[in-house]
Scaffold this motif. Structure first.
Motif, PDB file in Angstrom:
ATOM      1  N   PRO A 134       0.835  -1.207   0.000  1.00  0.00           N
ATOM      2  CA  PRO A 134       0.000   0.000   0.000  1.00  0.00           C
ATOM      3  C   PRO A 134       0.871   1.259   0.000  1.00  0.00           C
ATOM      4  CG  PRO A 134       0.047  -0.984   2.184  1.00  0.00           C
ATOM      5  CD  PRO A 134       0.788  -1.921   1.267  1.00  0.00           C
ATOM      6  N   THR A 135       0.300   2.351  -0.472  1.00  0.00           N
ATOM      7  CA  THR A 135       1.022   3.616  -0.445  1.00  0.00           C
ATOM      8  C   THR A 135       1.020   4.220   0.955  1.00  0.00           C
ATOM      9  OG1 THR A 135      -0.975   4.726  -1.232  1.00  0.00           O
ATOM     10  CG2 THR A 135       0.690   4.183  -2.887  1.00  0.00           C
ATOM     11  N   GLU A 136      -0.006   3.882   1.774  1.00  0.00           N
ATOM     12  CA  GLU A 136      -0.107   4.366   3.146  1.00  0.00           C
ATOM     13  C   GLU A 136      -0.887   3.356   3.970  1.00  0.00           C
ATOM     14  OE1 GLU A 136      -1.796   8.454   3.117  1.00  0.00           O
ATOM     15  OE2 GLU A 136      -1.363   8.287   0.980  1.00  0.00           O
TER      16      GLU A 136
ATOM     17  N   ILE B  72      -4.168   2.249   2.067  1.00  0.00           N
ATOM     18  CA  ILE B  72      -4.511   3.115   0.940  1.00  0.00           C
ATOM     19  C   ILE B  72      -3.657   2.718  -0.256  1.00  0.00           C
ATOM     20  CG2 ILE B  72      -4.394   5.495   0.054  1.00  0.00           C
ATOM     21  CD1 ILE B  72      -6.627   5.209   2.064  1.00  0.00           C
ATOM     22  N   TYR B  73      -4.321   2.579  -1.393  1.00  0.00           N
ATOM     23  CA  TYR B  73      -3.646   2.345  -2.671  1.00  0.00           C
ATOM     24  C   TYR B  73      -3.975   3.542  -3.564  1.00  0.00           C
ATOM     25  CZ  TYR B  73      -2.753  -2.495  -1.371  1.00  0.00           C
ATOM     26  OH  TYR B  73      -2.306  -3.630  -0.746  1.00  0.00           O
ATOM     27  N   SER B  74      -3.049   4.492  -3.645  1.00  0.00           N
ATOM     28  CA  SER B  74      -3.273   5.711  -4.409  1.00  0.00           C
ATOM     29  C   SER B  74      -2.715   5.579  -5.822  1.00  0.00           C
ATOM     30  CB  SER B  74      -2.608   6.899  -3.716  1.00  0.00           C
ATOM     31  OG  SER B  74      -2.819   8.080  -4.468  1.00  0.00           O
ATOM     32  N   LYS B  75      -3.508   5.972  -6.788  1.00  0.00           N
ATOM     33  CA  LYS B  75      -3.077   6.031  -8.188  1.00  0.00           C
ATOM     34  C   LYS B  75      -2.740   7.472  -8.583  1.00  0.00           C
ATOM     35  CE  LYS B  75      -3.966   1.682  -8.584  1.00  0.00           C
ATOM     36  NZ  LYS B  75      -2.891   0.734  -8.493  1.00  0.00           N
ATOM     37  N   GLN B  76      -2.785   8.382  -7.606  1.00  0.00           N
ATOM     38  CA  GLN B  76      -2.494   9.785  -7.817  1.00  0.00           C
ATOM     39  C   GLN B  76      -0.992   9.972  -8.043  1.00  0.00           C
ATOM     40  OE1 GLN B  76      -5.103  12.442  -7.244  1.00  0.00           O
ATOM     41  NE2 GLN B  76      -6.281  10.607  -7.684  1.00  0.00           N
TER      42      GLN B  76
ATOM     43  N   TYR C 197      -7.865   3.794  -3.631  1.00  0.00           N
ATOM     44  CA  TYR C 197      -8.603   2.659  -3.078  1.00  0.00           C
ATOM     45  C   TYR C 197      -8.243   2.476  -1.619  1.00  0.00           C
ATOM     46  CZ  TYR C 197      -9.462   1.591  -7.964  1.00  0.00           C
ATOM     47  OH  TYR C 197      -9.851   1.674  -9.273  1.00  0.00           O
ATOM     48  N   ALA C 198      -9.224   2.035  -0.823  1.00  0.00           N
ATOM     49  CA  ALA C 198      -9.004   1.725   0.588  1.00  0.00           C
ATOM     50  C   ALA C 198      -9.320   0.256   0.817  1.00  0.00           C
ATOM     51  CB  ALA C 198      -9.890   2.586   1.472  1.00  0.00           C
ATOM     52  N   ALA C 199      -8.367  -0.445   1.404  1.00  0.00           N
ATOM     53  CA  ALA C 199      -8.571  -1.824   1.844  1.00  0.00           C
ATOM     54  C   ALA C 199      -8.675  -1.784   3.357  1.00  0.00           C
ATOM     55  CB  ALA C 199      -7.401  -2.710   1.410  1.00  0.00           C
ATOM     56  N   ASP C 200      -9.830  -2.150   3.880  1.00  0.00           N
ATOM     57  CA  ASP C 200     -10.055  -2.143   5.324  1.00  0.00           C
ATOM     58  C   ASP C 200      -9.953  -3.559   5.870  1.00  0.00           C
ATOM     59  OD1 ASP C 200     -10.449   0.602   5.404  1.00  0.00           O
ATOM     60  OD2 ASP C 200     -12.613   0.435   5.138  1.00  0.00           O
ATOM     61  N   PHE C 201      -9.206  -3.704   6.952  1.00  0.00           N
ATOM     62  CA  PHE C 201      -8.989  -5.001   7.595  1.00  0.00           C
ATOM     63  C   PHE C 201      -9.568  -4.960   9.000  1.00  0.00           C
ATOM     64  CE2 PHE C 201      -5.686  -4.458   4.452  1.00  0.00           C
ATOM     65  CZ  PHE C 201      -5.670  -5.685   3.799  1.00  0.00           C
TER      66      PHE C 201
END
Length: 173
Positions: free
Chosen positions: A48-50, A62-66, A73-77
């Motif tokens: 992830p980017t963050e 957070i997976y940012s394509k910016q 995109y947000a992956a919540d665990f």
């Protein structure tokens, strides 16, 4: 004698297929992974980017394509480290949940990631602006901006549609 793939070729093709799906349809790919451990998500989507520890005990990646892409995109665990949700955050629905006067820079970063565009400061307004590229109404390019006062509180949000459209097609034909 019939032609056979070496096992490593079959494995490479399978990995490429999963990677292509994750790149082209990340939300649909992740929905099939609900309940999977963080390691599986990392294997599919990369690092992830963050990352953020959320107040409810969940973790958000957070997976940012910016800055050149239009998605975050947000992956919540859950607390056990299992994928509980995955969604595109730069949508009007997500942006309209922002609460000026209540949210801080940290709240905006948790939701949309840190901006990848240069942060602007407007001295006459005494406001710092974070900007993100997004699409509105389907595929209309736009910019979402979050403005913060000098205390770091969210003051306002704004979506500005890119009237030029941002593509190089010749529309005169």
């Amino acid at each position: 004698m019939p032609f056979r793939f070496a096992p490593w070729i079959a494995a490479a093709l399978a990995t490429a297929a999963v990677s292509a799906c994750a790149t082209l349809q990340p939300v649909q790919t992740a929905e099939k992974m609900i309940g999977s451990p963080q390691s599986s998500v990392r294997d599919t989507f990369g690092a992830p980017t963050e990352t953020y520890q959320l107040a409810d005990g969940k973790t958000r990646w957070i997976y940012s394509k910016q800055p050149l892409g239009y998605e975050v995109y947000a992956a919540d665990f859950d607390a056990a480290g299992r994928l509980a949700g995955f969604r595109q955050m730069l949508t009007e629905q997500e942006i309209y949940q922002a609460r000026p006067g209540l949210w801080t820079k940290h709240d905006v970063a948790e939701r949309f990631g840190m901006p990848r565009e240069p942060i602007q400061y407007y001295p006459l307004m005494k406001r710092e602006a974070w900007s993100y590229r997004m699409y509105v109404s389907g595929y209309q390019p736009a910019h979402f901006s979050a403005y913060f006062d000098d205390r770091g509180m969210l003051d306002r949000t704004m979506i500005i549609v890119d009237a030029i459209g941002g593509d190089s097609r010749d529309h005169s034909k």
